[in-house]
Design a protein around this motif. Structure first.
Motif, PDB file in Angstrom:
ATOM      1  N   THR A 148     -40.621 -10.006 -26.339  1.00  0.00           N
ATOM      2  CA  THR A 148     -40.765  -8.874 -25.426  1.00  0.00           C
ATOM      3  C   THR A 148     -39.770  -7.795 -25.829  1.00  0.00           C
ATOM      4  OG1 THR A 148     -41.475 -10.296 -23.610  1.00  0.00           O
ATOM      5  CG2 THR A 148     -40.613  -8.145 -23.012  1.00  0.00           C
ATOM      6  N   VAL A 149     -40.281  -6.583 -25.951  1.00  0.00           N
ATOM      7  CA  VAL A 149     -39.464  -5.424 -26.314  1.00  0.00           C
ATOM      8  C   VAL A 149     -39.602  -4.398 -25.199  1.00  0.00           C
ATOM      9  CG1 VAL A 149     -39.173  -3.520 -27.949  1.00  0.00           C
ATOM     10  CG2 VAL A 149     -39.839  -5.787 -28.781  1.00  0.00           C
ATOM     11  N   TYR A 150     -38.481  -3.907 -24.740  1.00  0.00           N
ATOM     12  CA  TYR A 150     -38.473  -2.806 -23.783  1.00  0.00           C
ATOM     13  C   TYR A 150     -37.988  -1.567 -24.520  1.00  0.00           C
ATOM     14  CZ  TYR A 150     -38.702  -6.417 -20.178  1.00  0.00           C
ATOM     15  OH  TYR A 150     -39.078  -7.476 -19.405  1.00  0.00           O
TER      16      TYR A 150
ATOM     17  N   ILE B 291     -39.980   3.321 -13.698  1.00  0.00           N
ATOM     18  CA  ILE B 291     -38.974   4.366 -13.708  1.00  0.00           C
ATOM     19  C   ILE B 291     -37.958   4.000 -12.633  1.00  0.00           C
ATOM     20  CG2 ILE B 291     -40.391   5.835 -12.218  1.00  0.00           C
ATOM     21  CD1 ILE B 291     -39.167   8.262 -13.600  1.00  0.00           C
ATOM     22  N   CYS B 292     -36.697   4.135 -12.975  1.00  0.00           N
ATOM     23  CA  CYS B 292     -35.615   3.701 -12.100  1.00  0.00           C
ATOM     24  C   CYS B 292     -34.760   4.893 -11.695  1.00  0.00           C
ATOM     25  CB  CYS B 292     -34.763   2.663 -12.842  1.00  0.00           C
ATOM     26  SG  CYS B 292     -33.362   2.039 -11.911  1.00  0.00           S
TER      27      CYS B 292
ATOM     28  N   LEU C  52     -30.375  -3.793 -19.796  1.00  0.00           N
ATOM     29  CA  LEU C  52     -30.803  -3.744 -18.395  1.00  0.00           C
ATOM     30  C   LEU C  52     -31.324  -5.131 -18.013  1.00  0.00           C
ATOM     31  CD1 LEU C  52     -32.517  -0.266 -18.200  1.00  0.00           C
ATOM     32  CD2 LEU C  52     -30.266  -0.912 -17.400  1.00  0.00           C
ATOM     33  N   TRP C  53     -30.460  -5.914 -17.440  1.00  0.00           N
ATOM     34  CA  TRP C  53     -30.847  -7.247 -17.000  1.00  0.00           C
ATOM     35  C   TRP C  53     -31.514  -7.150 -15.642  1.00  0.00           C
ATOM     36  CZ3 TRP C  53     -30.466  -9.692 -21.259  1.00  0.00           C
ATOM     37  CH2 TRP C  53     -29.414  -9.444 -22.142  1.00  0.00           C
ATOM     38  N   GLY C  54     -32.464  -8.004 -15.413  1.00  0.00           N
ATOM     39  CA  GLY C  54     -33.137  -8.035 -14.113  1.00  0.00           C
ATOM     40  C   GLY C  54     -34.176  -6.959 -13.930  1.00  0.00           C
ATOM     41  N   ILE C  55     -34.799  -6.513 -15.012  1.00  0.00           N
ATOM     42  CA  ILE C  55     -35.882  -5.538 -14.897  1.00  0.00           C
ATOM     43  C   ILE C  55     -36.959  -6.177 -14.023  1.00  0.00           C
ATOM     44  CG2 ILE C  55     -37.681  -4.290 -16.162  1.00  0.00           C
ATOM     45  CD1 ILE C  55     -35.718  -4.252 -18.575  1.00  0.00           C
ATOM     46  N   PRO C  56     -37.390  -5.503 -12.960  1.00  0.00           N
ATOM     47  CA  PRO C  56     -38.276  -6.141 -11.986  1.00  0.00           C
ATOM     48  C   PRO C  56     -39.759  -6.201 -12.356  1.00  0.00           C
ATOM     49  CG  PRO C  56     -37.721  -3.958 -11.232  1.00  0.00           C
ATOM     50  CD  PRO C  56     -36.955  -4.176 -12.504  1.00  0.00           C
ATOM     51  N   PHE C  57     -40.055  -6.208 -13.641  1.00  0.00           N
ATOM     52  CA  PHE C  57     -41.455  -6.382 -14.058  1.00  0.00           C
ATOM     53  C   PHE C  57     -41.518  -7.056 -15.406  1.00  0.00           C
ATOM     54  CE2 PHE C  57     -40.259  -2.018 -15.183  1.00  0.00           C
ATOM     55  CZ  PHE C  57     -40.546  -1.977 -16.517  1.00  0.00           C
TER      56      PHE C  57
ATOM     57  N   LYS D 171     -39.885  -0.800  -5.538  1.00  0.00           N
ATOM     58  CA  LYS D 171     -39.087  -2.019  -5.371  1.00  0.00           C
ATOM     59  C   LYS D 171     -37.611  -1.669  -5.522  1.00  0.00           C
ATOM     60  CE  LYS D 171     -38.517  -6.687  -7.237  1.00  0.00           C
ATOM     61  NZ  LYS D 171     -38.173  -7.276  -6.001  1.00  0.00           N
ATOM     62  N   MET D 172     -36.812  -2.193  -4.610  1.00  0.00           N
ATOM     63  CA  MET D 172     -35.363  -2.048  -4.684  1.00  0.00           C
ATOM     64  C   MET D 172     -34.842  -3.266  -5.450  1.00  0.00           C
ATOM     65  SD  MET D 172     -33.022   0.124  -3.500  1.00  0.00           S
ATOM     66  CE  MET D 172     -33.603   0.843  -1.985  1.00  0.00           C
ATOM     67  N   ASP D 173     -33.982  -3.032  -6.454  1.00  0.00           N
ATOM     68  CA  ASP D 173     -33.465  -4.170  -7.229  1.00  0.00           C
ATOM     69  C   ASP D 173     -32.143  -4.667  -6.646  1.00  0.00           C
ATOM     70  OD1 ASP D 173     -31.392  -2.543  -8.207  1.00  0.00           O
ATOM     71  OD2 ASP D 173     -32.238  -2.380 -10.214  1.00  0.00           O
TER      72      ASP D 173
END
Length: 187
Positions: A131-133, A45-46, A182-187, A80-82
């Motif tokens: 991979t699907v988000y 969650i962001c 959303l590029w750079g999803i941290p997971f 985590k801070m992106d």
């Protein structure tokens, strides 16, 4: 919004909604059974952090709730801070339902503390042939698929296919202009 707000060009941010957040739980069964897409053991969650003592109180309460929940369910979490200075609560669990419940817990706590406008999205990662988000937009109260192909390209045909196959089970965002990558999803 009142008439003076309209005339003066003031606008309010839309309120965050969590009404249809649990729809991913039932959609998960269809995704896995019919499409061979399984939930990963991680989601997030962001939200946009702000500097205030009330916000720090809410963040502390969220961390306390997640610590307690992790003892009950085994869900691990990290903050985590992106690269864009958005704060992520990243959850990991082998039980998808625990992840969905904890994302709801975090979002409701933020809303109860008056920080619903800071909620940006919840992201559920699924894996199959690609991979699907599934991204839940709190402001729109809807989901949309995001299928990255690499090098900041997305697989639009798969995204539209997923929309067509899942729109009976998930509240899908109808305006594709709001299907933000959303590029750079941290997971």
């Amino acid at each position: 919004m009142g008439i003076f707000d309209t005339i003066l060009g003031r606008s309010k941010l839309p309120k965050a909604k969590t009404d249809r957040l649990f729809a991913i739980s039932t959609a998960n069964i269809t995704l896995e059974t019919n499409l061979g897409i399984k939930p990963a053991t991680v989601a997030g969650i962001c939200f946009k952090p702000i500097e205030s003592s009330r916000y720090e109180t809410a963040r502390t309460e969220i961390e306390d709730l997640l610590r307690y929940s992790s003892q009950e369910t085994g869900t691990s979490y990290r903050l985590k801070m992106d690269e864009y200075n958005f704060l992520w609560t990243i959850l990991e669990d082998h039980e998808f339902e625990n992840i969905v419940t904890n994302i709801h817990l975090v979002s409701q706590t933020m809303i109860e503390h008056g920080f619903g406008e800071q909620l940006l999205c919840a992201i559920y990662k699924f894996q199959g042939s690609s991979t699907v988000y599934w991204i839940y937009n709190f402001k729109q109260d809807s989901f949309y698929p995001f299928v990255p192909k690499g090098n900041k390209e997305r697989d639009n045909s798969t995204e539209f296919r997923l929309k067509a196959l899942m729109e009976r089970e998930l509240p899908i965002e109808r305006d594709v202009e709001k299907w933000y990558p959303l590029w750079g999803i941290p997971f």
